[in-house]
Write a protein that holds these residues in place. Structure first.
Motif, PDB file in Angstrom:
ATOM      1  N   ILE A   4      30.648  25.798  76.402  1.00 22.71           N
ATOM      2  CA  ILE A   4      30.751  27.026  77.201  1.00 22.71           C
ATOM      3  C   ILE A   4      32.180  27.545  77.185  1.00 22.71           C
ATOM      4  CG2 ILE A   4      30.616  27.963  79.558  1.00 22.71           C
ATOM      5  CD1 ILE A   4      28.355  25.962  80.099  1.00 22.71           C
ATOM      6  N   TYR A   5      33.128  26.659  77.442  1.00 22.33           N
ATOM      7  CA  TYR A   5      34.521  27.096  77.543  1.00 22.33           C
ATOM      8  C   TYR A   5      35.082  27.481  76.180  1.00 22.33           C
ATOM      9  CZ  TYR A   5      38.913  27.673  80.012  1.00 22.33           C
ATOM     10  OH  TYR A   5      40.029  28.221  80.597  1.00 22.33           O
ATOM     11  N   GLU A   6      34.659  26.821  75.148  1.00 20.18           N
ATOM     12  CA  GLU A   6      35.118  27.189  73.805  1.00 20.18           C
ATOM     13  C   GLU A   6      34.671  28.611  73.453  1.00 20.18           C
ATOM     14  OE1 GLU A   6      33.438  24.010  71.576  1.00 20.18           O
ATOM     15  OE2 GLU A   6      35.276  22.816  71.586  1.00 20.18           O
ATOM     16  N   VAL A   9      32.473  31.945  85.910  1.00 21.16           N
ATOM     17  CA  VAL A   9      31.432  30.969  85.585  1.00 21.16           C
ATOM     18  C   VAL A   9      31.930  29.924  84.594  1.00 21.16           C
ATOM     19  CG1 VAL A   9      29.528  32.515  86.143  1.00 21.16           C
ATOM     20  CG2 VAL A   9      30.434  32.491  83.810  1.00 21.16           C
ATOM     21  N   ALA A  10      32.816  30.314  83.677  1.00 23.81           N
ATOM     22  CA  ALA A  10      33.356  29.345  82.714  1.00 23.81           C
ATOM     23  C   ALA A  10      34.180  28.285  83.427  1.00 23.81           C
ATOM     24  CB  ALA A  10      34.208  30.056  81.671  1.00 23.81           C
ATOM     25  N   HIS A  11      35.015  28.718  84.357  1.00 22.32           N
ATOM     26  CA  HIS A  11      35.874  27.776  85.064  1.00 22.32           C
ATOM     27  C   HIS A  11      35.099  26.994  86.129  1.00 22.32           C
ATOM     28  CE1 HIS A  11      38.908  30.266  83.100  1.00 22.32           C
ATOM     29  NE2 HIS A  11      39.716  29.230  83.255  1.00 22.32           N
ATOM     30  N   LYS A  12      34.060  27.590  86.662  1.00 21.99           N
ATOM     31  CA  LYS A  12      33.219  26.861  87.606  1.00 21.99           C
ATOM     32  C   LYS A  12      32.520  25.702  86.903  1.00 21.99           C
ATOM     33  CE  LYS A  12      29.434  27.337  90.928  1.00 21.99           C
ATOM     34  NZ  LYS A  12      28.447  28.273  91.550  1.00 21.99           N
ATOM     35  N   ALA A  13      32.120  25.929  85.654  1.00 22.80           N
ATOM     36  CA  ALA A  13      31.468  24.866  84.885  1.00 22.80           C
ATOM     37  C   ALA A  13      32.409  23.682  84.701  1.00 22.80           C
ATOM     38  CB  ALA A  13      31.012  25.403  83.527  1.00 22.80           C
ATOM     39  N   VAL A  14      33.672  23.963  84.365  1.00 19.41           N
ATOM     40  CA  VAL A  14      34.657  22.891  84.220  1.00 19.41           C
ATOM     41  C   VAL A  14      34.888  22.204  85.563  1.00 19.41           C
ATOM     42  CG1 VAL A  14      37.037  22.331  83.603  1.00 19.41           C
ATOM     43  CG2 VAL A  14      35.782  24.042  82.273  1.00 19.41           C
ATOM     44  N   ALA A  15      34.947  23.003  86.620  1.00 19.75           N
ATOM     45  CA  ALA A  15      35.197  22.455  87.958  1.00 19.75           C
ATOM     46  C   ALA A  15      34.078  21.520  88.406  1.00 19.75           C
ATOM     47  CB  ALA A  15      35.365  23.583  88.966  1.00 19.75           C
ATOM     48  N   HIS A  32      26.842  33.446  72.385  1.00 14.86           N
ATOM     49  CA  HIS A  32      26.717  31.992  72.410  1.00 14.86           C
ATOM     50  C   HIS A  32      27.227  31.401  73.734  1.00 14.86           C
ATOM     51  CE1 HIS A  32      26.453  32.740  68.003  1.00 14.86           C
ATOM     52  NE2 HIS A  32      25.546  31.781  68.107  1.00 14.86           N
ATOM     53  N   PHE A  33      28.103  32.126  74.400  1.00 12.81           N
ATOM     54  CA  PHE A  33      28.591  31.716  75.709  1.00 12.81           C
ATOM     55  C   PHE A  33      27.424  31.592  76.682  1.00 12.81           C
ATOM     56  CE2 PHE A  33      30.109  33.211  79.940  1.00 12.81           C
ATOM     57  CZ  PHE A  33      31.034  32.215  80.228  1.00 12.81           C
ATOM     58  N   LYS A  85      24.221  31.474  75.895  1.00 15.94           N
ATOM     59  CA  LYS A  85      23.240  30.507  75.377  1.00 15.94           C
ATOM     60  C   LYS A  85      23.637  29.085  75.763  1.00 15.94           C
ATOM     61  CE  LYS A  85      20.964  29.008  71.110  1.00 15.94           C
ATOM     62  NZ  LYS A  85      20.870  29.202  69.631  1.00 15.94           N
ATOM     63  N   ALA A  86      24.920  28.787  75.624  1.00 15.05           N
ATOM     64  CA  ALA A  86      25.416  27.458  75.995  1.00 15.05           C
ATOM     65  C   ALA A  86      25.322  27.241  77.502  1.00 15.05           C
ATOM     66  CB  ALA A  86      26.865  27.298  75.540  1.00 15.05           C
ATOM     67  N   GLY A  87      25.560  28.303  78.275  1.00 16.95           N
ATOM     68  CA  GLY A  87      25.469  28.202  79.723  1.00 16.95           C
ATOM     69  C   GLY A  87      24.060  27.908  80.187  1.00 16.95           C
ATOM     70  N   ARG A  88      23.082  28.592  79.589  1.00 22.78           N
ATOM     71  CA  ARG A  88      21.678  28.360  79.968  1.00 22.78           C
ATOM     72  C   ARG A  88      21.229  26.957  79.580  1.00 22.78           C
ATOM     73  NH1 ARG A  88      21.323  33.812  78.233  1.00 22.78           N
ATOM     74  NH2 ARG A  88      20.699  33.134  76.131  1.00 22.78           N
ATOM     75  N   SER A  89      21.802  26.440  78.493  1.00 25.97           N
ATOM     76  CA  SER A  89      21.457  25.098  78.048  1.00 25.97           C
ATOM     77  C   SER A  89      21.997  24.029  79.003  1.00 25.97           C
ATOM     78  CB  SER A  89      22.015  24.851  76.643  1.00 25.97           C
ATOM     79  OG  SER A  89      21.792  23.523  76.229  1.00 25.97           O
ATOM     80  N   ALA A  90      23.139  24.317  79.616  1.00 20.09           N
ATOM     81  CA  ALA A  90      23.794  23.329  80.483  1.00 20.09           C
ATOM     82  C   ALA A  90      23.328  23.399  81.928  1.00 20.09           C
ATOM     83  CB  ALA A  90      25.305  23.513  80.417  1.00 20.09           C
ATOM     84  N   PHE A  91      23.034  24.625  82.410  1.00 20.99           N
ATOM     85  CA  PHE A  91      22.721  24.809  83.828  1.00 20.99           C
ATOM     86  C   PHE A  91      21.454  25.646  83.988  1.00 20.99           C
ATOM     87  CE2 PHE A  91      27.370  24.380  83.527  1.00 20.99           C
ATOM     88  CZ  PHE A  91      27.575  23.295  84.380  1.00 20.99           C
TER      89      PHE A  91
END
Length: 355
Positions: free
Chosen positions: A76-78, A111-117, A87-88, A90-96
Motif C-alpha cells: 500500500i505504502y509503496e 489511509v496510507a499512514h493509518k495502515a502503517v500505524a 494499485h494503491f 487494490k492493495a488496500g482492499r486486499s489488506a483491509f
C-alpha cells in the motif's frame, strides 16, 4: 524450537529440554523451575502478576503483524509513494476489509499512514505510551502553528524542496528493514514491560542470540533518521512559543552543551544529535520520546572496539569496559523502531498541510 515439560508431582524426575534463544535464560541454572529455565514461566515472572496477558498478547500480535500484515501494508505504502492509485486501492482492499477508496491527496495520505500505524500499534501499543503523547502534542502544536504564515511558509518550503518527501521514503524503507529483522529485536517488548523494581532480575539472565551487527546497524540508522525529522517538531514549538519556526529564544536547553541557541533551523540541523534532542526533551510531554534515542547505547555500540560476548550476554567496548546488556540493546532498538514509526506520522501531518 521449544520443548517444555513443566514440573509436576509426577514429572519431577522426567527429562526435560528447554530451548528458546529469544527468551532470556540463566546459563548456569541447575534446578528446574529456577528463574531462567522455563521460557514462558520466566516471562510471566519477570513482568509480574497482572501484566502477563499483556506481554504474551504483545508478543503474539507483534509477530503476526510483522510477518503477515506488514507485507500487505508495505505494498500500500509503496504505491502511495509512486502515486499509483489504481494499485494503491487494490492493495488496500486486499489488506483491509473496510478499505474505502480515497480520491484526494489528504485522504490518500491519511489511509496510507493509518495502515502503517495499525501495524506499528500492534507491535508497540502495550509497551509504552510516550510516542503517543509526543504525536498528540505535536499535532496540537502543528495545528496551532498553521495559523501563522511563517510556519506555513516553512512547511511549504520543506515539502517543495523534496526534504519531506525524501524523509518519508527514507523512514518507510528503514521501517521495512526493521520488519525484516523483527525476530532480532522483538524481545525488546519484555524489558519495556518489566516493572522498574524487577529490572535487576535481568542481570542474572542472558539472551542467547547473536545479531549484534544487525541490531547495531538498525539502531544507528534509525537514530540518525529520526533525528533528521526533529526540525519539524521544533519548528512547530518555536512558532507556538515565538511565532517564528526559526526563533529558538535565548534559554539554553539542559544537556545541549552549546554556548548559544541556533539562529535558524538550518543551524539547528548542524548541531550534534544530543543537542538537537535536548530541545525536544525540554518540551513537556516530549521527553519520553527523546528518551527512546539513548545516546549512551549509541556511543557504546558505535565504537570500533564494540563486541558482543555471547556467554555473558554483554556488549563491551573501550567506551563501556564494564559492558552493557545485550537485552538493553534489543530494547533500545525496539524504542528506535517506535520513534521511527511516530516520525512517519509527523511527516504525514506536514505533507498534507501543503494541500
Amino acid at each position: 524450537m521449544e520443548a517444555e515439560f513443566l514440573p509436576t508431582e509426577t514429572s519431577l524426575e522426567a527429562p526435560f529440554v528447554t530451548v528458546d534463544p529469544s527468551v532470556p535464560s540463566k546459563y548456569g541454572a541447575t534446578q528446574r523451575g529456577e528463574l531462567g529455565t522455563f521460557p514462558t514461566m520466566t516471562l510471566i515472572f519477570l513482568v509480574g502478576a497482572g501484566r502477563e496477558e499483556d506481554l504474551l498478547e504483545a508478543l503474539s500480535t507483534g509477530r503476526e503483524s510483522a510477518e503477515e500484515l506488514w507485507p500487505r501494508v508495505r505494498r500500500i505504502y509503496e504505491y502511495y509513494l509512486v502515486e499509483d492509485w489504481k494499485h494503491f486501492d487494490k492493495a488496500g482492499r486486499s489488506a483491509f476489509s473496510d478499505w474505502r477508496t480515497a480520491s484526494t491527496v489528504h485522504e490518500r495520505a491519511t489511509v496510507a499512514h493509518k495502515a502503517v500505524a495499525i501495524v506499528a500499534a500492534a507491535i508497540t501499543a502495550k509497551t509504552d505510551d510516550s510516542t503517543r503523547r509526543y504525536l498528540q502534542r505535536f499535532h496540537a502544536k502543528h495545528v496551532s502553528a498553521l495559523k501563522h504564515s511563517t510556519y506555513t511558509d516553512f512547511v511549504q518550503a520543506d515539502v517543495a524542496s523534496g526534504l519531506v518527501p525524501g524523509l518519508q521514503r527514507s523512514v518507510f524503507e528503514l521501517i521495512d528493514r526493521f520488519m525484516g529483522h523483527y525476530d532480532a529485536w522483538q524481545m525488546g517488548t519484555l524489558r519495556r514491560m518489566i516493572p522498574p523494581a524487577r529490572l535487576p532480575l535481568l542481570e542474572d539472565l542472558t539472551l542467547h542470540r547473536d545479531e549484534f551487527d544487525v541490531l547495531r546497524d538498525l539502531y544507528q540508522q534509525g537514530f540518525e533518521t529520526v533525528c533528521k525529522t526533529l526540525r519539524l517538531a521544533v519548528a512547530a514549538q518555536n512558532t507556538v512559543k515565538r511565532q517564528d519556526p526559526n526563533d529558538f529564544g535565548v534559554d539554553l536547553p539542559v544537556g545541549a552543551n552549546i554556548k548559544a541557541n541556533p539562529n535558524s533551523l538550518k543551524a539547528y540541523d548542524k548541531l550534534a544529535n544530543a543537542a538537537r534532542l535536548a530541545f525536544i526533551r525540554q518540551v513537556p510531554g516530549w521527553e519520553g520520546y527523546a528518551d527512546h534515542l539513548n545516546n549512551r547505547t549509541r556511543n557504546a555500540i558505535g565504537h570500533a572496539t564494540a563486541r558482543h560476548d555471547l556467554r555473558s550476554g554483554r556488549i563491551f567496548s573501550d567506551k563501556e569496559p564494564g559492558g552493557v546488556q545485550y537485552i538493553d540493546l534489543v530494547a533500545d532498538v525496539f524504542g528506535v523502531f517506535d520513534a521511527l514509526c511516530t516520525s512517519l506520522q509527523v511527516l504525514r501531518a506536514v505533507r498534507v498541510a501543503t494541500h
